[in-house]
Enzyme design. Structure first.
Site, PDB file in Angstrom:
ATOM      1  N   GLU A 283       0.882  -1.173  -0.050  1.00 50.46           N
ATOM      2  CA  GLU A 283      -0.107  -0.020   0.089  1.00 50.46           C
ATOM      3  C   GLU A 283       0.787   0.955   0.044  1.00 50.46           C
ATOM      4  OE1 GLU A 283      -1.380   3.133   0.740  1.00 50.46           O
ATOM      5  OE2 GLU A 283      -2.093   2.602   2.425  1.00 50.46           O
TER       6      GLU A 283
ATOM      7  N   CYS B  91      -3.078   8.450   3.685  1.00 49.33           N
ATOM      8  CA  CYS B  91      -3.052   7.973   2.256  1.00 49.33           C
ATOM      9  C   CYS B  91      -4.131   8.278   1.246  1.00 49.33           C
ATOM     10  CB  CYS B  91      -2.321   6.583   1.852  1.00 49.33           C
ATOM     11  SG  CYS B  91      -3.250   5.378   2.982  1.00 49.33           S
TER      12      CYS B  91
ATOM     13  N   GLU C 134       1.947  13.014  -3.941  1.00 48.38           N
ATOM     14  CA  GLU C 134       1.271  12.939  -2.642  1.00 48.38           C
ATOM     15  C   GLU C 134       2.035  14.046  -1.680  1.00 48.38           C
ATOM     16  OE1 GLU C 134      -0.307   9.358  -0.058  1.00 48.38           O
ATOM     17  OE2 GLU C 134       1.862   9.310  -0.329  1.00 48.38           O
TER      18      GLU C 134
END
Length: 513
Positions: free
Chosen positions: A280, A314, A418
């Site tokens: 992940e 996330c 991100e």
């Protein structure tokens, strides 16, 4: 009430077995304004080992910058002992009934729930989160992920007939797990429990940045009288402990949550051993507001997602994709919501957004904001500098002004990478097809969101998004549903039956007709 204690030391200590029943009252000596600092240790082959100050990683309170503890660092010899213990324990543990394996986890769940006050304080201290949020989300999810685990595992492990074949799932074997720093308690509990309930043994590396609540949970685990070697918790850095785990021929499976860059390294290393992995690796998640979206509901929800966990999650919806015709109204509403957001110390009355976790993370987020300013993106709210609401005694903390840029080009770095902080980009589009193209226009594919007054329309657009999970009209997070991404957000799934199935191997028994 009696709970497992944390190691408190004001000087260097030697690595010695730790007493599982040490009073947890010691733990309340950690944190802002309290004497002493925790030194986290390890749990190897059924023995708690105290950490030592020498070589340990400092742990700071994000609200003040004060030192509150140390993460003990294991060497490769400790990792080797943990792997050998896990390998040795695997056959017996796999042979035990599911109900027996689950009984240990039920006991752990009860102990975690009883320790909720302590765990909450530790989460607040090390992550800078509001106490209510820390208790509800971090501690609450750690407990909740154990609630129906036995039922889910039974569904995965129950054999099924396919014609003349019997298809069974068996434990993968030894699972190497590596947890991230943004949800250190929940990830520790979830990764351990998901592996061992299926009959696997596990060696897990908690985050060395934020290890305090995870160490408290580890000490509670040590009280369960688990067979030695079933669970091993080894503290340390990625280059030492993580790399040793990933490159070991003694593991059968890797469960990793962290950065895309480290995920690539794991894939490169495991190519030689063909070791399976669940990765992940983050996301750059879109929230798509269709022309008929209920703005009164949608905009607070999107801001709440973007600022969730102080912006460090996330699944944050950090790209707000909106109809160009509604841009002015949406900007006004978003600006008003940000104006209502009070940045401050997590325990201060009225605070709604705390600090980011570290000086390094503050520098990273600030660099993204500076990039937006230097690119002359239109700044709607926020920017660089210490928020005016931060009192003098907290000026050493890692506070970021909640920041919104509007009319951001879809290919700009702020709309592609991100950030992991409270930064929102607004991207206007002319029609739904353009919205979907912009939403899918990054290398990531973890989560997304769609809002419309028409549920069927929302679902139809959600099906077009390249993402492992999509929030439709504000649907609630569900721990029983699979979570994971596509593209460079990783591979495999965690949570739910699909997540558990990742930690098994499939065997087909060909029976006589």
């Amino acid at each position: 009430m009696p709970m497992t204690g944390l190691t408190v030391a004001d000087h260097d200590t030697t690595a010695v077995p730790a007493s599982p029943d040490r009073a947890v009252a010691q733990a309340d000596r950690t944190g802002p304004g309290r004497p002493g600092q925790v030194i986290t240790g390890h749990f190897v082959d059924g023995v708690l080992v105290e950490g030592v100050r020498s070589g340990a990683t400092p742990v700071h309170d994000p609200a003040t910058g004060a030192l509150i503890g140390y993460a003990g660092q294991a060497g490769t010899a400790t990792v080797a002992r943990a792997l050998a213990a896990a390998r040795g324990a695997a056959p017996d543990w796999a042979a035990r009934p599911l109900a027996e394996r689950m009984s240990y986890l039920d006991d752990w769940r009860d102990r975690l729930a009883a320790a909720a006050d302590l765990l909450t304080e530790l989460v607040v201290d090390e992550l800078g989160l509001l106490p209510g949020f820390a208790r509800r989300v971090h501690v609450g999810r750690a407990v909740a992920c154990l609630e129906h685990l036995g039922e889910l595992a039974e569904g995965v492990l129950t054999p099924r007939r396919e014609g003349t074949s019997l298809v069974v799932r068996e434990p993968a074997g030894v699972v190497a797990a590596i947890a991230a720093w943004n949800f250190p308690l929940h990830m520790l509990v979830s990764k351990i429990s998901s592996a061992v309930v299926l009959g696997n043994t596990v060696v897990i590396k908690p985050s060395e940045m934020k290890p305090l609540a995870a160490w408290a949970a580890t000490r509670l685990l040590a009280e369960l009288d688990l067979p030695p070697g079933v669970v091993n918790v080894v503290g340390g850095t990625g280059p030492t402990v993580g790399a040793t785990l990933v490159g070991s021929p003694d593991i059968n499976m890797i469960s990793f949550t962290g950065s895309r860059e480290v995920g690539r390294q794991i894939l490169a290393v495991t190519a030689a051993t063909i070791t399976r992995s669940v990765l992940e690796l983050g996301g750059k998640n879109p929230a798509v507001l269709l022309p008929d979206a209920p703005l009164d509901e949608a905009l607070p929800a999107v801001l709440g997602s973007c600022f969730f966990n102080n912006g460090q999650v996330c699944g944050a919806q950090s790209r707000l994709i909106v109809p160009r015709a509604l841009l002015g109204e949406i900007e006004e509403r978003v600006a008003a919501l940000v104006d209502e957001t009070v940045v401050g110390p997590p325990r201060a009355a009225g605070t709604s957004l705390g600090p980011v976790v570290s000086a390094a993370q503050h520098e990273r987020v600030s660099e993204f904001i500076a990039d937006g300013l230097s690119s002359r993106l239109r700044l709607l709210r926020g920017g660089l500098g210490m928020p005016a609401s931060i009192p003098a005694e907290n000026q050493g903390g890692y506070y970021v002004r909640p920041t919104v840029f509007s009319e951001v080009p879809p290919q700009h770095r702020l709309a592609q990478e991100e950030i992991f902080g409270p930064v929102l980009t607004i991207l206007p589009c002319d029609d739904v097809d353009e919205m979907v193209a912009v939403a899918n226009g990054t290398r990531y594919g973890l989560t997304g969101a769609v809002w419309s007054a028409d549920l069927d329309r929302s679902i139809a657009v959600a099906r077009r998004l390249d993402a492992g999970q999509v929030v439709v009209n504000g649907g609630a997070f569900n721990l029983a549903a699979p979570y994971g991404g596509v593209r460079e957000s990783g591979n495999g799934r965690e949570h739910g039956r699909e997540g558990l199935a990742e930690l098994t191997e499939v065997k087909s028994l060909q029976l006589p007709a």
